[in-house]
Design a protein around this motif. Structure first.
Motif, PDB file in Angstrom:
ATOM      1  N   ARG A  47      41.344 -75.190 -21.652  1.00 27.66           N
ATOM      2  CA  ARG A  47      41.817 -75.569 -20.315  1.00 27.66           C
ATOM      3  C   ARG A  47      42.541 -76.910 -20.341  1.00 27.66           C
ATOM      4  O   ARG A  47      43.407 -77.152 -19.507  1.00 27.66           O
ATOM      5  CB  ARG A  47      40.638 -75.610 -19.341  1.00 27.66           C
ATOM      6  N   ALA A  50      45.924 -75.937 -21.347  1.00 28.15           N
ATOM      7  CA  ALA A  50      46.595 -75.245 -20.242  1.00 28.15           C
ATOM      8  C   ALA A  50      46.963 -76.193 -19.113  1.00 28.15           C
ATOM      9  O   ALA A  50      47.879 -75.917 -18.346  1.00 28.15           O
ATOM     10  CB  ALA A  50      45.695 -74.135 -19.702  1.00 28.15           C
ATOM     11  N   LEU A  52      44.611 -77.051 -16.885  1.00 30.08           N
ATOM     12  CA  LEU A  52      43.680 -76.766 -15.784  1.00 30.08           C
ATOM     13  C   LEU A  52      42.601 -77.844 -15.701  1.00 30.08           C
ATOM     14  O   LEU A  52      41.901 -77.940 -14.705  1.00 30.08           O
ATOM     15  CB  LEU A  52      43.044 -75.388 -15.971  1.00 30.08           C
ATOM     16  N   PRO A  72      49.815 -76.994 -14.963  1.00 28.70           N
ATOM     17  CA  PRO A  72      49.857 -75.806 -15.829  1.00 28.70           C
ATOM     18  C   PRO A  72      51.187 -75.052 -15.741  1.00 28.70           C
ATOM     19  O   PRO A  72      51.703 -74.591 -16.754  1.00 28.70           O
ATOM     20  CB  PRO A  72      48.721 -74.926 -15.296  1.00 28.70           C
TER      21      PRO A  72
ATOM     22  N   GLU B 186      43.600 -70.296 -10.524  1.00 29.57           N
ATOM     23  CA  GLU B 186      44.033 -70.958 -11.754  1.00 29.57           C
ATOM     24  C   GLU B 186      45.030 -70.086 -12.512  1.00 29.57           C
ATOM     25  O   GLU B 186      45.990 -70.589 -13.087  1.00 29.57           O
ATOM     26  CB  GLU B 186      42.818 -71.278 -12.626  1.00 29.57           C
ATOM     27  N   MET B 189      48.225 -70.586 -11.068  1.00 30.29           N
ATOM     28  CA  MET B 189      48.794 -71.884 -11.445  1.00 30.29           C
ATOM     29  C   MET B 189      49.399 -71.846 -12.841  1.00 30.29           C
ATOM     30  O   MET B 189      50.435 -72.456 -13.079  1.00 30.29           O
ATOM     31  CB  MET B 189      47.730 -72.977 -11.334  1.00 30.29           C
ATOM     32  N   THR B 190      48.779 -71.099 -13.763  1.00 27.87           N
ATOM     33  CA  THR B 190      49.384 -70.999 -15.091  1.00 27.87           C
ATOM     34  C   THR B 190      50.677 -70.174 -15.031  1.00 27.87           C
ATOM     35  O   THR B 190      51.488 -70.246 -15.933  1.00 27.87           O
ATOM     36  CB  THR B 190      48.447 -70.336 -16.125  1.00 27.87           C
ATOM     37  N   LEU B 191      50.845 -69.408 -13.958  1.00 29.74           N
ATOM     38  CA  LEU B 191      52.044 -68.573 -13.843  1.00 29.74           C
ATOM     39  C   LEU B 191      53.128 -69.269 -13.023  1.00 29.74           C
ATOM     40  O   LEU B 191      54.074 -68.632 -12.575  1.00 29.74           O
ATOM     41  CB  LEU B 191      51.692 -67.225 -13.213  1.00 29.74           C
ATOM     42  N   GLY B 192      52.960 -70.546 -12.782  1.00 31.47           N
ATOM     43  CA  GLY B 192      54.048 -71.297 -12.161  1.00 31.47           C
ATOM     44  C   GLY B 192      53.806 -71.774 -10.745  1.00 31.47           C
ATOM     45  O   GLY B 192      54.685 -72.372 -10.141  1.00 31.47           O
ATOM     46  N   CYS B 193      52.636 -71.496 -10.171  1.00 28.09           N
ATOM     47  CA  CYS B 193      52.359 -71.944  -8.810  1.00 28.09           C
ATOM     48  C   CYS B 193      51.821 -73.376  -8.819  1.00 28.09           C
ATOM     49  O   CYS B 193      51.125 -73.774  -9.736  1.00 28.09           O
ATOM     50  CB  CYS B 193      51.283 -71.067  -8.160  1.00 28.09           C
TER      51      CYS B 193
END
Ligand SMILES: Nc1ncnc2c1ncn2[C@@H]1O[C@H](COP(=O)(O)OP(=O)(O)O)[C@@H](O)[C@H]1O
Ligand SMILES: [Mg+2]
Lengths: 365, 288
Positions: A47, A50, A52, A72, B186, B189-193
């Motif tokens: 994380r 990433a 996060l 991220p 989450e 968020m890893t996908l661009g949000c």
């Protein structure tokens, strides 16, 4: 594609140090497995890569970008969560297309790329379904598809197989390996399953209590564990450990290992390498399959007594008593043994691993 | 070797065992009892409000009026201030929902997602606001409202209603957001949000049924609330306040008509968001 670099990364939750001063470089296109027991900080490390979790110290690089302060979405990563985290209110198609839509990719291209990835993972039939209508294995594929459709530089996976049945797990494991060859993203794969780690990783980073104890290719991690913990954690059965002592020779330069009430002479190269450790208490490690069992104690073989015989299908797992110490040994099924029988043991001294008794660290690299 | 499977009978056509039959009868009896407990008063009040006035005082009353009459209802609806106060009530309820959700949704989100100092104290403390009876607060409230210039305004009433609804609404929204996995956000968020985009695109749609329930709860509190509304207004009355003000001087049929009239919006409102409630409590996916 890009390499990932962690420099002195720390992450602390209150009193718990989840990641302790981790420095690690993952090469471009590499498949690195983060392996360790539950709670050792694997997920937290992932994380941190990433984005996060905000790191409490150190820096994270992807390629030549310092991404430590980036959210991220700006790190060019794809992540597969342990729970898959497939969006339940979206069809499979929209799940996979989500990242592309966020990037405002044109519709036609979205359709083409989703179709491609779906075919790659064999889920093109499922695009119109809702996640509630999928099996665990199918949901896992959707999660993988959603992560790789963006063609990220870095692919992060957190125990992606842990929620699957044993049979499907074996199949998906092989598919993931093939997929990595195909897409070439630098991959960090978290697992607590040492078999998965050995079968998937180009290299394995073994973690314990928030620290990385060893990073090496699977064979080295298996054959030359950096310490007692790694030897005991990897392999089934785990490595055998016996307390012993290295004693100096009377005449020639050769050393003798005293262990389990026996004296084992060491060959020349090993003797030379271990010379400075003479007189020190050591822990000796040996893998179960590196011990040969003779039906009778004869010649220079170590006498041992059979305690338990466990047939494992392809092999027999024996539990033996040698001078009051317990050993696990793997032998062929055609060996005739039964409990209480006296047998002889023979092994190649080159297969012995020597650790410091106090620190547990390997004495030789 | 294969185990014998029960024959493929469409559900319902299979013969029930006596025990199953008995359970089913008990179940239906319970359903009927609960439903009539709720529906019978509504039915009676509805029937009475459409009963011709001369029959209203007759005895025994016919179960179904001999003639459908809207006289009483028309009299009520056309009487002074009823229509206006109904609109007021609706406005107040909608404003209350807006104020409550604007505060309760973020508060519930924060309580569900973040660990911060004083979280548990806040969670309990928010209920303390329900400890004081409104009657006790009436005088200070009137003074405060006068100073703020919101005495006798709909916004003023909406504020006090929101204050009454908030403790429970925050509890409800907290549990709703706890139910939406953090990992979904989450993943987005890893996908661009950004965090906000992830909330709007993922969490909010998934929380909608629950938020609808919170909204309904708030609506009912505001619609039924009479004391604060009566104390804090003189001209701009909500329906319950208006009815209360005129009740003593009214004929019984006026009261009945008023009672029925007041249930209508709640029925409509519940009907509209019923789908979300069933989705939340019944677990069936929403039709699309
Ligand atoms: N959000 C958090 N808050 C507090 N402690 C946490 C949090 N996340 C992880 N930890 C703690 O950090 C340690 C490492 O956790 P984790 O990285 O999840 O381990 P692993 O994935 O190897 O099982 C554990 O002791 C865990 O309890
Ligand atoms: Mg984990």
């Amino acid at each position: 594609m890009a390499e990932i670099r962690l420099e002195n990364v720390w992450k602390v939750f209150g009193k718990v140090v989840a990641v302790r001063d981790v420095t690690l470089t993952i090469e471009d296109g590499e498949f690195l497995v983060l392996l360790g027991p539950s709670g050792c900080g694997k997920t937290t490390t992932l994380r941190c890569i990433a984005g996060l979790e905000r790191v409490d110290g150190g820096r994270v690089f992807i390629g030549d970008r310092d991404v430590t302060e980036l959210p991220p979405g700006k790190r060019d990563i794809g992540m597969v969560f342990q729970s898959y985290a497939v969006f339940p209110h979206m069809r499979v198609f929209d799940n996979i297309a989500f990242g592309l839509k966020m990037k405002r990719v044109p519709r036609a291209e979205i359709r083409r790329r989703v179709q491609n990835v779906a075919e790659m993972l064999g889920i093109e039939e499922l695009l119109k379904r809702y996640p509630a209508q999928l099996s665990g294995g199918q949901r896992q594929r959707v999660a993988v598809a959603r992560a790789i459709v963006l063609e990220p530089q870095v692919l992060l996976m957190d125990e992606p197989l842990s929620n699957l049945d044993a049979l499907i797990r074996l199949q998906v494991r092989a598919e993931l390996k093939r997929l990595h060859k195909q897409i070439g993203s630098t991959t960090v794969y978290v697992t607590h399953d040492q078999v998965e780690a050995l079968s998937l990783g180009d290299r394995i980073a073994v973690m314990k209590d928030g620290e990385i104890v060893q990073v090496d290719d699977p064979t080295t991690v298996y054959e030359h564990p950096a310490d007692v913990f790694v030897g005991g954690f990897i392999g089934n059965p785990p490595m055998n450990f016996l307390p012993g002592e290295l004693v100096a020779p009377k005449k020639d330069g050769f050393l003798v290992l005293k262990a389990a009430g026996h004296e084992i002479p060491l060959p020349e190269t090993l003797s030379r390498a271990l010379k400075e450790h003479v007189g020190r208490p050591v822990t000796v490690g040996i893998r179960a399959e590196h011990i040969e069992v003779l039906p009778k104690p004869e010649g220079d073989a170590l006498p041992a007594q059979v305690l338990v015989v466990e047939p494992l299908g392809s092999h027999l797992l024996l539990t033996l008593d040698v001078g009051g110490q317990t050993l696990k040994v793997m032998v062929d099924t055609d060996l005739q043994v039964e409990p209480n029988r006296e047998v002889g043991l023979r092994f190649d001294p080159a297969k012995l691993r020597f650790m410091d008794r106090e620190t547990g660290k390997a004495l030789l690299p | 070797m294969t185990p014998t499977m029960p024959p493929d009978v469409p559900p319902g056509s299979r013969r029930l065992t006596p025990r199953e039959a008995r359970n089913r009868v008990l179940l239906y009896m319970a359903v009927v009892a609960i439903a009539s407990w709720v529906l019978l008063p509504i039915f009676l009040i509805a029937v009475l409000s459409f009963t011709p006035r001369e029959e209203f005082f007759g005895w025994p009353k016919p179960l179904i009026p001999s003639r459908f009459s809207i006289e009483t209802m028309a009299f009520f609806v056309n009487s002074y201030g009823v229509l206006e106060s109904t609109l007021n009530s609706i406005w107040v309820a909608l404003l209350t929902i807006a104020i409550t959700l604007v505060i309760a949704a973020p508060a519930g989100y924060a309580l569900s997602r973040f660990v911060f100092r004083g979280r548990e104290a806040f969670r309990l403390g928010i209920l303390i606001t329900r400890m004081f009876p409104t009657a006790l607060l009436a005088v200070p409230l009137i003074v405060l409202y006068y100073r703020l210039g919101i005495y006798d305004t709909l916004v003023g009433v909406a504020f006090i209603h929101a204050a009454m609804a908030l403790p429970f609404s925050v509890l409800i929204t907290t549990s709703i957001f706890v139910g939406v996995s953090k990992e979904l956000e989450e993943a987005a968020m890893t996908l661009g949000c950004s965090r906000l985009e992830a909330f709007v695109r993922i969490t909010l749609p998934l929380a909608l049924p629950g938020l609808a329930a919170a909204a309904m709860f708030t609506f009912v509190i505001s619609w039924n609330e009479v004391f604060a509304a009566a104390v804090l207004t003189t001209q701009n009355r909500t329906l319950p306040a208006q009815v209360l003000a005129n009740l003593r001087a009214s004929q019984p049929y006026f009261k009945v008509a008023g009672g029925f009239f007041m249930t209508i919006p709640a029925l409509i409102f519940i009907f509209l968001i019923r789908r979300y409630l069933i989705q939340m409590w019944g677990g069936a996916p929403a039709e699309r």
